[in-house]
Design an enzyme around this catalytic site. Structure first.
Site, PDB file in Angstrom:
ATOM      1  CD  GLN A  94      -2.417  -1.272   2.738  1.00 14.21           C
ATOM      2  OE1 GLN A  94      -3.413  -0.650   3.088  1.00 14.21           O
ATOM      3  NE2 GLN A  94      -1.779  -2.085   3.551  1.00 14.21           N
ATOM      4  CB  VAL A  96       2.978   5.991  -2.564  1.00 13.09           C
ATOM      5  CG1 VAL A  96       1.514   5.572  -2.653  1.00 13.09           C
ATOM      6  CG2 VAL A  96       3.164   6.985  -1.426  1.00 13.09           C
ATOM      7  CG  ASP A  97       8.111   3.769   0.597  1.00 13.01           C
ATOM      8  OD1 ASP A  97       8.519   2.713   0.063  1.00 13.01           O
ATOM      9  OD2 ASP A  97       7.603   3.783   1.731  1.00 13.01           O
ATOM     10  CG  HIS A 112      -3.026   2.523  -1.710  1.00 14.12           C
ATOM     11  ND1 HIS A 112      -3.008   2.492  -0.333  1.00 14.12           N
ATOM     12  CD2 HIS A 112      -4.168   1.877  -2.065  1.00 14.12           C
ATOM     13  CE1 HIS A 112      -4.085   1.867   0.113  1.00 14.12           C
ATOM     14  NE2 HIS A 112      -4.804   1.476  -0.913  1.00 14.12           N
ATOM     15  CB  CYS A 120      -2.619  14.012 -17.779  1.00 10.15           C
ATOM     16  SG  CYS A 120      -3.776  15.311 -18.271  1.00 10.15           S
ATOM     17  CB  SER A 182      -3.672   0.325  11.064  1.00  6.26           C
ATOM     18  OG  SER A 182      -4.230   0.990   9.947  1.00  6.26           O
TER      19      SER A 182
HETATM   20  P1  OAD Z   1      -1.344   2.868   8.986  1.00  9.97           P
HETATM   21  O1  OAD Z   1      -0.627   4.140   9.310  1.00  9.97           O
HETATM   22  O2  OAD Z   1      -2.821   2.848   9.073  1.00  9.97           O
HETATM   23  O3  OAD Z   1      -0.788   1.738   9.931  1.00  9.97           O
HETATM   24  C1  OAD Z   1       0.586   1.593  10.158  1.00  9.97           C
HETATM   25  C2  OAD Z   1       0.788   0.385  10.994  1.00  9.97           C
HETATM   26  O4  OAD Z   1       2.187   0.151  11.056  1.00  9.97           O
HETATM   27  C3  OAD Z   1       0.291   0.546  12.436  1.00  9.97           C
HETATM   28  O5  OAD Z   1      -0.553  -0.520  12.753  1.00  9.97           O
HETATM   29  C4  OAD Z   1       1.569   0.508  13.255  1.00  9.97           C
HETATM   30  O6  OAD Z   1       1.415  -0.204  14.471  1.00  9.97           O
HETATM   31  C5  OAD Z   1       2.502  -0.264  12.344  1.00  9.97           C
HETATM   32  N1  OAD Z   1       3.935   0.003  12.573  1.00  9.97           N
HETATM   33  C6  OAD Z   1       4.534   1.098  13.089  1.00  9.97           C
HETATM   34  N2  OAD Z   1       5.871   0.934  13.152  1.00  9.97           N
HETATM   35  C7  OAD Z   1       6.118  -0.315  12.660  1.00  9.97           C
HETATM   36  C8  OAD Z   1       7.306  -1.084  12.454  1.00  9.97           C
HETATM   37  N3  OAD Z   1       8.512  -0.616  12.772  1.00  9.97           N
HETATM   38  N4  OAD Z   1       7.175  -2.333  11.931  1.00  9.97           N
HETATM   39  C9  OAD Z   1       5.957  -2.824  11.593  1.00  9.97           C
HETATM   40  N5  OAD Z   1       4.818  -2.146  11.769  1.00  9.97           N
HETATM   41  C10 OAD Z   1       4.885  -0.899  12.285  1.00  9.97           C
HETATM   42  O7  OAD Z   1      -0.793   2.444   7.543  1.00  9.97           O
HETATM   43  P2  OAD Z   1      -1.469   1.570   6.430  1.00  9.97           P
HETATM   44  O8  OAD Z   1      -2.222   0.432   7.032  1.00  9.97           O
HETATM   45  O9  OAD Z   1      -0.393   1.266   5.454  1.00  9.97           O
HETATM   46  O10 OAD Z   1      -3.563   5.222   1.699  1.00  9.97           O
HETATM   47  O11 OAD Z   1      -2.468   2.600   5.811  1.00  9.97           O
HETATM   48  C11 OAD Z   1      -3.222   2.205   4.706  1.00  9.97           C
HETATM   49  C12 OAD Z   1      -3.476   3.363   3.802  1.00  9.97           C
HETATM   50  O12 OAD Z   1      -4.059   4.431   4.567  1.00  9.97           O
HETATM   51  C13 OAD Z   1      -2.247   4.008   3.218  1.00  9.97           C
HETATM   52  O13 OAD Z   1      -1.762   3.302   2.093  1.00  9.97           O
HETATM   53  C14 OAD Z   1      -2.733   5.353   2.844  1.00  9.97           C
HETATM   54  C15 OAD Z   1      -3.537   5.686   4.086  1.00  9.97           C
HETATM   55  O14 OAD Z   1      -4.596   6.501   3.896  1.00  9.97           O
HETATM   56  C16 OAD Z   1      -3.555   6.180   0.772  1.00  9.97           C
HETATM   57  O15 OAD Z   1      -2.831   7.161   0.826  1.00  9.97           O
HETATM   58  C17 OAD Z   1      -4.494   5.925  -0.338  1.00  9.97           C
END
Ligand code: OAD
Length: 234
Positions: A94, A96-97, A112, A120, A182
């Site tokens: 998910q 984007v890096d 994502h 565009c 998460s």
């Molecule tokens: P979240 O920010 O919702 O969740 C990040 C998770 O990473 C949390 O559950 C943390 O506990 C965990 N975490 C933190 N440090 C960590 C580490 N060192 N090792 C492992 N886990 C760790 O991020 P995503 O679930 O990726 O979408 O969020 C999903 C989407 O929500 C993103 O792709 C983005 C956002 O809105 C878009 O931009 C479309």
């Protein structure tokens, strides 16, 4: 430890937590976000329509943070896993890096989108590499067709990319591991429920995800600490 047998097909889903140890803030959880921005205000088609300069400010800032980041042991472990499993690994992120690619992963599905690409908002021109920073209203880049150039990112309310390939891989996997996500944002949050009962399911991260009950096992630790020794191949 996750034991991988010769017949296993492994689906790994990564979220922002996998890049946390590289210095890229997560969206939620301890230490989460990009504090000055509410993600919903800058990552949606409405935001783009109302204030494209604010959207580009946000993504320019994210580009500059990501440009300084280096892969951590979790990214390296997944690149190594690809070397050992070849096409038996499907890596879906998910994020984007480009830290998975910098670590050496060659096949990464960015559901994502990608921070260092733009496209565009009007014509069908393909997404193209772009690491520029566009800050301030005068800076909004334009396409030859007259449309505005936007980040190649799937915003809230848009459909994630390559879902057909993702669902095909989910149907075939026998091991599913989610790392640093998460379990809040759909459709990725429901991938584990789709494979549950058919595949062995694992979560890696310091906090329990919202969908923890869908996993057979949660490894509550930072990804960079645990991933390098997590997978044992038979
Ligand atoms: P979240 O920010 O919702 O969740 C990040 C998770 O990473 C949390 O559950 C943390 O506990 C965990 N975490 C933190 N440090 C960590 C580490 N060192 N090792 C492992 N886990 C760790 O991020 P995503 O679930 O990726 O979408 O969020 C999903 C989407 O929500 C993103 O792709 C983005 C956002 O809105 C878009 O931009 C479309």
């Amino acid at each position: 430890m996750i034991h991988i047998r010769p017949q296993d097909k492994v689906f790994v889903l990564t979220g922002s937590g996998v890049s946390a140890e590289s210095g890229i803030p997560t969206f939620r959880g301890v230490g989460g976000l990009w504090r000055n921005y509410r993600i919903e205000e800058v990552a949606s088609p409405d935001a783009w329509a109302q204030d494209p300069a604010l959207v580009w400010d946000f993504y320019s800032m994210r580009r500059s943070v990501a440009a300084r980041a280096k892969p951590n042991p979790a990214h390296l472990a997944l690149a190594d896993l690809e070397k050992r499993l070849a096409d038996r690994l499907f890596l879906c992120t998910q994020n984007v890096d480009n830290l998975h690619e910098q670590a050496g992963s060659r096949h990464v599905l960015h559901m994502h989108g990608e921070l260092f690409k733009s496209r565009c908002d009007t014509c069908r021109r393909s997404p193209f590499p772009d690491d520029s920073s566009y800050e301030g209203p005068a800076q909004i880049p334009r396409c030859q067709c007259g449309g505005k150039i936007r980040p190649h990112i799937c915003w809230f309310g848009e459909v994630p990319y390559e879902l057909d390939r993702i669902f095909a891989a989910l149907r075939h996997c026998t091991v599913f591991a989610a790392v640093g996500t998460s379990g809040v944002v759909e459709p990725a949050a429901s991938f584990v429920a789709q494979v549950r009962g058919r595949a062995r399911t694992y979560y890696v991260g310091p906090e329990e995800p919202v969908n923890a009950s869908d996993f057979d096992q949660c490894f509550q630790a930072k990804a960079g600490k645990i991933l390098p020794t997590l997978f044992a191949l038979a």
